[in-house]
Write a protein that holds these residues in place. Structure first.
Motif, PDB file in Angstrom:
ATOM      1  N   PRO A   1       0.962  -1.105  -0.333  1.00 39.42           N
ATOM      2  CA  PRO A   1      -0.064  -0.331  -0.036  1.00 39.42           C
ATOM      3  C   PRO A   1       0.420   1.178  -0.384  1.00 39.42           C
ATOM      4  O   PRO A   1       0.304   2.413   0.219  1.00 39.42           O
ATOM      5  N   ILE A   2       1.827   0.955   0.052  1.00 40.17           N
ATOM      6  CA  ILE A   2       2.668   2.150  -0.474  1.00 40.17           C
ATOM      7  C   ILE A   2       2.636   3.578  -1.156  1.00 40.17           C
ATOM      8  O   ILE A   2       2.287   5.213  -0.725  1.00 40.17           O
ATOM      9  N   ARG A   3       1.864   3.294  -1.993  1.00 34.87           N
ATOM     10  CA  ARG A   3       1.122   4.368  -3.299  1.00 34.87           C
ATOM     11  C   ARG A   3       0.023   5.267  -2.309  1.00 34.87           C
ATOM     12  O   ARG A   3      -0.193   6.623  -2.347  1.00 34.87           O
ATOM     13  N   ILE A   4      -0.390   4.541  -1.627  1.00 39.13           N
ATOM     14  CA  ILE A   4      -1.742   4.800  -0.942  1.00 39.13           C
ATOM     15  C   ILE A   4      -1.536   5.634   0.090  1.00 39.13           C
ATOM     16  O   ILE A   4      -1.460   7.220   0.280  1.00 39.13           O
TER      17      ILE A   4
ATOM     18  N   HIS B   1       5.029  10.524  10.522  1.00 36.31           N
ATOM     19  CA  HIS B   1       6.045   9.834  10.834  1.00 36.31           C
ATOM     20  C   HIS B   1       5.522   8.413  10.171  1.00 36.31           C
ATOM     21  O   HIS B   1       4.569   7.894  11.358  1.00 36.31           O
ATOM     22  N   LEU B   2       6.268   7.541   9.895  1.00 39.11           N
ATOM     23  CA  LEU B   2       5.952   6.145   9.522  1.00 39.11           C
ATOM     24  C   LEU B   2       5.905   5.514  11.441  1.00 39.11           C
ATOM     25  O   LEU B   2       7.067   5.458  11.766  1.00 39.11           O
ATOM     26  N   SER B   3       5.501   3.973  10.797  1.00 38.21           N
ATOM     27  CA  SER B   3       4.897   3.053  12.597  1.00 38.21           C
ATOM     28  C   SER B   3       5.147   1.721  12.500  1.00 38.21           C
ATOM     29  O   SER B   3       3.921   2.068  11.776  1.00 38.21           O
ATOM     30  N   LYS B   4       6.113   1.080  13.268  1.00 36.71           N
ATOM     31  CA  LYS B   4       5.514  -0.057  12.783  1.00 36.71           C
ATOM     32  C   LYS B   4       3.769  -0.525  14.136  1.00 36.71           C
ATOM     33  O   LYS B   4       3.344  -1.510  13.095  1.00 36.71           O
TER      34      LYS B   4
ATOM     35  N   GLY C   1      -5.524  15.680  18.099  1.00 40.46           N
ATOM     36  CA  GLY C   1      -4.360  14.744  18.249  1.00 40.46           C
ATOM     37  C   GLY C   1      -3.164  13.746  16.981  1.00 40.46           C
ATOM     38  O   GLY C   1      -2.926  14.404  16.621  1.00 40.46           O
ATOM     39  N   ILE C   2      -2.930  12.545  18.164  1.00 46.00           N
ATOM     40  CA  ILE C   2      -1.241  11.911  17.292  1.00 46.00           C
ATOM     41  C   ILE C   2      -2.220  10.517  16.715  1.00 46.00           C
ATOM     42  O   ILE C   2      -3.798   9.738  17.781  1.00 46.00           O
ATOM     43  N   VAL C   3      -2.998  11.058  15.683  1.00 44.50           N
ATOM     44  CA  VAL C   3      -4.012   9.704  15.032  1.00 44.50           C
ATOM     45  C   VAL C   3      -2.803   9.167  13.693  1.00 44.50           C
ATOM     46  O   VAL C   3      -2.753  10.121  12.883  1.00 44.50           O
ATOM     47  N   PRO C   4      -3.917   8.246  12.959  1.00 42.25           N
ATOM     48  CA  PRO C   4      -3.162   7.697  11.295  1.00 42.25           C
ATOM     49  C   PRO C   4      -3.955   8.780  10.572  1.00 42.25           C
ATOM     50  O   PRO C   4      -4.542   9.941  11.133  1.00 42.25           O
ATOM     51  N   VAL C   5      -2.383   8.854   9.515  1.00 50.31           N
ATOM     52  CA  VAL C   5      -2.408  10.036   8.600  1.00 50.31           C
ATOM     53  C   VAL C   5      -3.350  11.048   8.087  1.00 50.31           C
ATOM     54  O   VAL C   5      -4.574  11.587   8.108  1.00 50.31           O
TER      55      VAL C   5
ATOM     56  N   GLU D   1      -3.359   0.536   8.597  1.00 53.15           N
ATOM     57  CA  GLU D   1      -2.348  -0.112   7.994  1.00 53.15           C
ATOM     58  C   GLU D   1      -1.738   0.289   6.424  1.00 53.15           C
ATOM     59  O   GLU D   1      -0.960   0.136   5.895  1.00 53.15           O
ATOM     60  N   GLN D   2      -2.785   0.714   5.775  1.00 53.97           N
ATOM     61  CA  GLN D   2      -2.742   0.922   4.100  1.00 53.97           C
ATOM     62  C   GLN D   2      -1.753   2.376   3.983  1.00 53.97           C
ATOM     63  O   GLN D   2      -1.405   2.889   3.551  1.00 53.97           O
ATOM     64  N   ALA D   3      -1.621   3.138   5.100  1.00 52.36           N
ATOM     65  CA  ALA D   3      -1.203   4.318   5.404  1.00 52.36           C
ATOM     66  C   ALA D   3      -0.655   4.754   6.905  1.00 52.36           C
ATOM     67  O   ALA D   3      -1.185   5.623   7.815  1.00 52.36           O
ATOM     68  N   SER D   4       0.662   4.344   7.094  1.00 48.97           N
ATOM     69  CA  SER D   4       0.566   3.739   7.810  1.00 48.97           C
ATOM     70  C   SER D   4       1.863   4.528   9.377  1.00 48.97           C
ATOM     71  O   SER D   4       3.074   4.055   9.534  1.00 48.97           O
TER      72      SER D   4
END
Length: 265
Positions: A46-49, A188-191, A234-238, A254-257
Motif C-alpha cells: 500500500p505504499i502508494r496509497i 511519521h512512519l510507525s510499526k 491529537g496524534i492519529v493515523p494520517v 495499515e494502508q497509510a501507516s
C-alpha cells in the motif's frame, strides 16, 4: 533537466524526494529511485496509497494553519513540487503568507527555483540544506530574510523525520527558535500501525530501499511534541486527521501507516 551550477546529481543512488515523486505518479525520478520504490512496495504494497494520504494531510494541515492566521511556513523536506504546493494553499487564505522550502536534493532545488513562485503579496524562498543540521539551517541568511522568527511560524516536517536517527535533535532546536503561537505539523512512519507480519519486515524494507528509515512508535512521536498543545484530534493515523474526503475512500491505518499530529507552542 539541469541541476543548478555547483550541484551534482547522483542518479545511481535513490533519494527519498525522487522516490516519493515516483509513488505519487510523477516523472522526476530515475531508475534507482524506481527500483528502490518497487522493492519497498514488494514488502509493503500500500505504499502508494500511503504517499497520497500523506500528501493530502499536508494540504489539509497548511489550510488549517493558514486558517488560524499563521502567515509564515518553514516546509522542511519539501520534495519535488506537486501542485497545490504549500505557498499556493497558504496564500489562497493569507495572501501575504511567506514560505521557506528546504530540501537537500539538487533536482528539488532546480524545480523549486523554477516553479515555487510566490503570489504578489507574499514571498517564497528555497534553501538547500540538511534538516539533520538545524543550527546551520536556522542561521541561513535567506531563511532569516524571508521569515521573522520573532513571530509565529508553522514548521512542517511531513514524512521526513523517519529518515533521521535523531528526530528529537531536529525538532528541539527548531521549536526553540520560534515563539509561542508557533505550530509544528509532522507525519511519521510507525510499526504500531502495521500488522505483526509486516512490522517484522521493516528491517527488510531498509535493506531493499537503499535509504535508511527509523520506524518510531506512537509514544516516541508523542515525545517529539511533549510540552506543546496538540490540535484535536491529537496524534492519529494520517488519514484520520480531520479528513475532508469521503470516509469510504479513506485508507485504513495499515494502508497509510503514518501517525500525524499538529501541535501549538
Amino acid at each position: 533537466m539541469t541541476a543548478p551550477r555547483g550541484f551534482a546529481i547522483d542518479t545511481s543512488v535513490p533519494h527519498p524526494a525522487r522516490r516519493y515523486n515516483y509513488w505519487l505518479g510523477g516523472k522526476d525520478n530515475f531508475a534507482a529511485d524506481r527500483e528502490s520504490g518497487d522493492k519497498i512496495a514488494a514488502v509493503y504494497p500500500p505504499i502508494r496509497i500511503a504517499a497520497i494520504a500523506n500528501r493530502r494531510f499536508l494540504e489539509r494541515a497548511v489550510a488549517f494553519l493558514a486558517g488560524q492566521g499563521v502567515s509564515q511556513f518553514l516546509d522542511i523536506g519539501t520534495g519535488i513540487p506537486v501542485s497545490p504546493n504549500t505557498h499556493e494553499i497558504a496564500q489562497a487564505i493569507v495572501p501575504g503568507a511567506r514560505v521557506v522550502y528546504v530540501d537537500n536534493d539538487p533536482i528539488v532545488l532546480s524545480h523549486a527555483r523554477a516553479l515555487l513562485t510566490s503570489g504578489p503579496g507574499g514571498r517564497t524562498a528555497y534553501i538547500d540544506a540538511d534538516m539533520r543540521d538545524p543550527a546551520r539551517l536556522l542561521a541561513d541568511g535567506t531563511l532569516r530574510d524571508v521569515l521573522d522568527l520573532s513571530r509565529p511560524v508553522a514548521i512542517l516536517l511531513v514524512s521526513v523525520l523517519h529518515f533521521a536517527p535523531d528526530a528529537a535533535g531536529i525538532v528541539g532546536p527548531l521549536l526553540d527558535a520560534v515563539p509561542e503561537g508557533s505550530y509544528i505539523a509532522l507525519t511519521h512512519l510507525s510499526k504500531d500501525l502495521l500488522s505483526p507480519e509486516v512490522a517484522a519486515q521493516t528491517d527488510a524494507v531498509n535493506q531493499r530501499s537503499g535509504v535508511d528509515m527509523w520506524f518510531r512508535g506512537r509514544d516516541e512521536i508523542e515525545g517529539l511534541v511533549r510540552g506543546l498543545e496538540p490540535v484535536p484530534p491529537g496524534i492519529v493515523p494520517v488519514a484520520e486527521w480531520r479528513p475532508d474526503d469521503d470516509p469510504a475512500e479513506r485508507p485504513t491505518a495499515e494502508q497509510a501507516s503514518l501517525f500525524a499530529v499538529i501541535a501549538r507552542k
